[in-house]
Write a protein that holds these residues in place. Structure first.
Motif, PDB file in Angstrom:
ATOM      1  N   ASP A   1      39.359  31.288  35.306  1.00 14.57           N
ATOM      2  CA  ASP A   1      40.761  30.874  35.300  1.00 14.57           C
ATOM      3  C   ASP A   1      41.195  30.260  33.979  1.00 14.57           C
ATOM      4  OD1 ASP A   1      41.266  31.751  37.846  1.00 14.57           O
ATOM      5  OD2 ASP A   1      40.921  29.814  38.806  1.00 14.57           O
TER       6      ASP A   1
ATOM      7  N   SER B   1      44.553  35.024  33.119  1.00  9.33           N
ATOM      8  CA  SER B   1      45.660  35.066  34.066  1.00  9.33           C
ATOM      9  C   SER B   1      46.150  36.502  34.084  1.00  9.33           C
ATOM     10  CB  SER B   1      46.782  34.137  33.590  1.00  9.33           C
ATOM     11  OG  SER B   1      47.339  34.635  32.372  1.00  9.33           O
ATOM     12  N   PRO B   2      47.033  36.877  34.982  1.00  9.80           N
ATOM     13  CA  PRO B   2      47.580  38.234  34.886  1.00  9.80           C
ATOM     14  C   PRO B   2      48.183  38.520  33.514  1.00  9.80           C
ATOM     15  CG  PRO B   2      48.120  37.293  37.017  1.00  9.80           C
ATOM     16  CD  PRO B   2      47.485  36.183  36.217  1.00  9.80           C
TER      17      PRO B   2
ATOM     18  N   ALA C   1      45.348  39.019  30.944  1.00 11.26           N
ATOM     19  CA  ALA C   1      44.647  40.270  31.256  1.00 11.26           C
ATOM     20  C   ALA C   1      45.448  41.456  30.732  1.00 11.26           C
ATOM     21  CB  ALA C   1      44.425  40.394  32.758  1.00 11.26           C
TER      22      ALA C   1
ATOM     23  N   LEU D   1      40.270  39.771  36.112  1.00 10.30           N
ATOM     24  CA  LEU D   1      40.875  38.630  36.791  1.00 10.30           C
ATOM     25  C   LEU D   1      39.947  38.114  37.881  1.00 10.30           C
ATOM     26  CD1 LEU D   1      43.570  36.982  36.821  1.00 10.30           C
ATOM     27  CD2 LEU D   1      44.264  38.430  38.747  1.00 10.30           C
TER      28      LEU D   1
ATOM     29  N   TRP E   1      44.879  31.921  40.789  1.00 12.57           N
ATOM     30  CA  TRP E   1      45.967  32.897  40.886  1.00 12.57           C
ATOM     31  C   TRP E   1      46.021  33.578  42.239  1.00 12.57           C
ATOM     32  CZ3 TRP E   1      49.390  32.583  37.107  1.00 12.57           C
ATOM     33  CH2 TRP E   1      48.981  31.947  35.933  1.00 12.57           C
TER      34      TRP E   1
ATOM     35  N   ARG F   1      48.798  39.968  42.421  1.00 16.08           N
ATOM     36  CA  ARG F   1      48.323  39.789  41.043  1.00 16.08           C
ATOM     37  C   ARG F   1      47.833  41.105  40.450  1.00 16.08           C
ATOM     38  NH1 ARG F   1      51.187  35.291  40.933  1.00 16.08           N
ATOM     39  NH2 ARG F   1      50.178  33.504  41.932  1.00 16.08           N
TER      40      ARG F   1
END
Length: 368
Positions: free
Chosen positions: A56, A60-61, A64, A76, A82, A123
């Motif tokens: 984390d 994060s999206p 990524a 992820l 998330w 996500r």
């Protein structure tokens, strides 16, 4: 290699870390612009042999997606903030402000929130909508529970990642994940690990995995050696698993399983040494924690840091040195190997006369 006598009842072999070895220049050099750092796993081709660790603090999206656009693969953590919270940003801000021993206790509380399948889907679809390759990671313990949600969301690459993962987990408490059966039934390539020995890697390759993670993950934020006493120096671990890949290639009649170094990749020289020892790619955590756009805000921690009864990691702080793009491609403003990871790999390959990643695995190394 001869064994070393620890005592009359125990013998051991010498193993080497990346700090123990160095790459040897050859008689030929190349122009760095002629070097290709591309690699391919299954049907997916990437411009750089870099995967971001599913932590984390670095993925994060948004990051990524950014790494995907830079030519790498962002993985992820599907058991992270998330997929537990609609908006984890306030919690990430709080974690960055925690002091001392309070950090571990508060992380345990934050991660006690249940994982929500609908957030897993949301996500991954967010990443998919950006057009980059989609990869998500689950632990072996959670894989059965959330695998359907992950596959239904359109994941391209499924990562099963734990401190150490075996193909023969034995439990009298619950039915373990049958890796071979699971991978056979899945329609997407699976990367699985970690492992650190020839035998363990060979067994994981026989499950049908497309890639094997070498190491125990976590790197700078990992305390498995201190807590469990378990560790294998990474240069030896990568070389042993690369030998398993060679043996499995013969055993299977030509099936190539990719080796991905996961752990102890802190500087650009470690990237080059990992590939020199036989890795096809590296999984990076701490270098990305130094990015100004990383979710951790200069702090770094892995899934082991918030284990409910035996934490085997810690939240560590790094100095921010630049953006994610600068850490990957420069320009570097420091001379310590924390920036321009890909540029350094190119130059290392060029200095030793190699133009392809697979060729660079043959470079000579010495023990310092």
């Amino acid at each position: 290699m001869s064994d070393i006598e620890i005592g009359r009842a125990k013998r051991a072999r010498r193993a080497y870390s990346f700090d123990d070895i160095a790459i040897v220049p050859s008689r030929r050099t190349r122009d760095p612009e002629e070097v290709s750092t591309a690699w391919q796993i299954d049907a997916y081709r990437f411009d750089i042999p870099v995967l971001a660790a599913p932590m984390d603090s670095v993925m994060s999206p948004t990051t990524a997606i950014a790494l995907g656009r830079f030519g790498g693969l962002g993985v992820l953590n599907l058991e992270g903030l998330w997929t537990r919270y609609d908006d984890p940003d306030p919690l990430l801000e709080e974690v960055a402000g925690l002091q001392g021993v309070d950090a571990t206790r508060r992380l345990q509380e934050i991660y006690a929130e249940p994982i929500k399948a609908e957030l897993v889907t949301e996500r991954l679809r967010e990443i998919r909508d950006s057009g980059v390759t989609v990869a998500g990671s689950l632990s072996p313990q959670r894989t059965k529970e959330f695998a359907k949600a992950v596959v239904d969301a359109g994941v391209d690459m499924f990562v099963i990642r734990g401190t150490t993962v075996s193909a023969e987990h034995v439990s009298s408490q619950a039915e373990p994940l049958n890796l071979k059966e699971f991978i056979y039934e899945l329609d997407v390539p699976v990367i699985v690990g970690g492992c650190a020995t020839h035998q363990a890697a060979l067994h994981l390759m026989r499950t049908g995995a497309a890639g094997v993670l070498v190491g125990f993950g976590g790197g700078a934020a990992h305390t498995t050696r201190t807590v469990l006493g378990v560790a294998v120096p990474m240069a030896s671990a990568v070389a042993d698993v690369a030998a398993a890949r060679r043996d499995y290639l013969d055993e299977s009649g030509g099936r190539y399983v990719h080796v991905i170094a996961d752990g102890s990749i802190g500087k650009s020289g470690d990237v080059a040494k990992a590939i020199a020892c036989g890795a096809d790619a590296v999984m990076v955590g701490s270098p990305f924690a130094r990015a100004s756009d990383a979710p951790g805000r200069g702090f770094h921690w892995g899934t082991e840091a918030h284990h409910h009864d035996l934490p085997r990691g810690q939240r560590v702080q790094f100095e921010t040195v630049g953006t994610l793009e600068e850490i990957l491609f420069g320009p570097s403003r420091v001379a310590d190997g924390t920036m321009n990871l890909v540029g350094a790999l190119r130059r290392s390959m060029a200095t030793t006369g190699y133009t392809e990643v697979k060729e660079f695995q043959r470079v000579e190394v010495v023990v310092e």
